[in-house]
Design a protein around this motif. Sequence first.
Motif, PDB file in Angstrom:
ATOM      1  N   SER A   1       0.868  -1.188   0.000  1.00 52.42           N
ATOM      2  CA  SER A   1       0.000   0.000   0.000  1.00 52.42           C
ATOM      3  C   SER A   1       0.896   1.226   0.000  1.00 52.42           C
ATOM      4  O   SER A   1       2.101   1.114   0.192  1.00 52.42           O
ATOM      5  CB  SER A   1      -0.906   0.031   1.232  1.00 52.42           C
TER       6      SER A   1
ATOM      7  N   MET B   1      -2.154   4.449   4.389  1.00 49.08           N
ATOM      8  CA  MET B   1      -2.663   3.277   5.097  1.00 49.08           C
ATOM      9  C   MET B   1      -1.874   2.998   6.381  1.00 49.08           C
ATOM     10  O   MET B   1      -1.796   1.856   6.811  1.00 49.08           O
ATOM     11  CB  MET B   1      -2.596   2.049   4.180  1.00 49.08           C
TER      12      MET B   1
ATOM     13  N   ARG C   1      -2.008  -0.553   8.449  1.00 47.66           N
ATOM     14  CA  ARG C   1      -0.816  -1.407   8.491  1.00 47.66           C
ATOM     15  C   ARG C   1      -0.337  -1.610   9.928  1.00 47.66           C
ATOM     16  O   ARG C   1       0.054  -2.711  10.303  1.00 47.66           O
ATOM     17  CB  ARG C   1       0.296  -0.810   7.632  1.00 47.66           C
TER      18      ARG C   1
ATOM     19  N   PHE D   1      -3.104  -6.181  -0.791  1.00 52.63           N
ATOM     20  CA  PHE D   1      -2.988  -4.804  -1.266  1.00 52.63           C
ATOM     21  C   PHE D   1      -4.075  -3.955  -0.633  1.00 52.63           C
ATOM     22  O   PHE D   1      -5.229  -4.359  -0.583  1.00 52.63           O
ATOM     23  CB  PHE D   1      -3.127  -4.748  -2.791  1.00 52.63           C
ATOM     24  N   PHE D   2      -3.696  -2.772  -0.143  1.00 50.19           N
ATOM     25  CA  PHE D   2      -4.643  -1.795   0.375  1.00 50.19           C
ATOM     26  C   PHE D   2      -4.594  -0.563  -0.512  1.00 50.19           C
ATOM     27  O   PHE D   2      -3.567   0.094  -0.586  1.00 50.19           O
ATOM     28  CB  PHE D   2      -4.280  -1.386   1.812  1.00 50.19           C
ATOM     29  N   GLY D   3      -5.664  -0.295  -1.207  1.00 52.40           N
ATOM     30  CA  GLY D   3      -5.727   0.863  -2.089  1.00 52.40           C
ATOM     31  C   GLY D   3      -6.310   2.056  -1.370  1.00 52.40           C
ATOM     32  O   GLY D   3      -7.237   1.911  -0.572  1.00 52.40           O
TER      33      GLY D   3
END
Length: 172
Positions: free
Chosen positions: A31, A36, A40, A104-106
Amino acid sequence: MDDRTVDKIFSGSLETLPPVSSKVCRIFTSSTFTDMLMERNTLMAEVYPRLKEFCREKHGLEFQVVDMRWGVRDEATDDHMTTELCMREIDNCQRLSMGPNFVFFGGQKYGYRPIPTVILGSELLMLRDALITMGVDTILIDTWYKRDSNAVPFVYILQPISSILVNFNNKV
């Protein structure tokens, strides 16, 4: 693995799992760092320790996390190797993990967008000619990219940061 088994696994039924080829579940977390940060940090403090225990206790698996925000060595940054290191770690996770291997963090930011470390010679020359036509000084591109005539076809290589900014690696 047949479709029915996959459907059962995705619906949460883990009783009839196929034989495991690896005893590692290795996850690469990706990310933008600042966008984030809380998510996280929560994963690291709350979620991953529980997942590690769950994997070990319930399934005899070793749970591993790869999170590149912990830092890339200065030498790798100097040689513009950050992207290559990340891609290598993703490959390692895909190769070593017996299951999921990427999270994955968008968010709202684009994040890190590196310039290319290698540019095909013909492309760089076209770019340089276009800059000159537009009246733009090419000193930066000429300083940072050096021709490698040994490559076939020839390429231009982005120079290490410390070769131009000599104090880049100084810790003081």
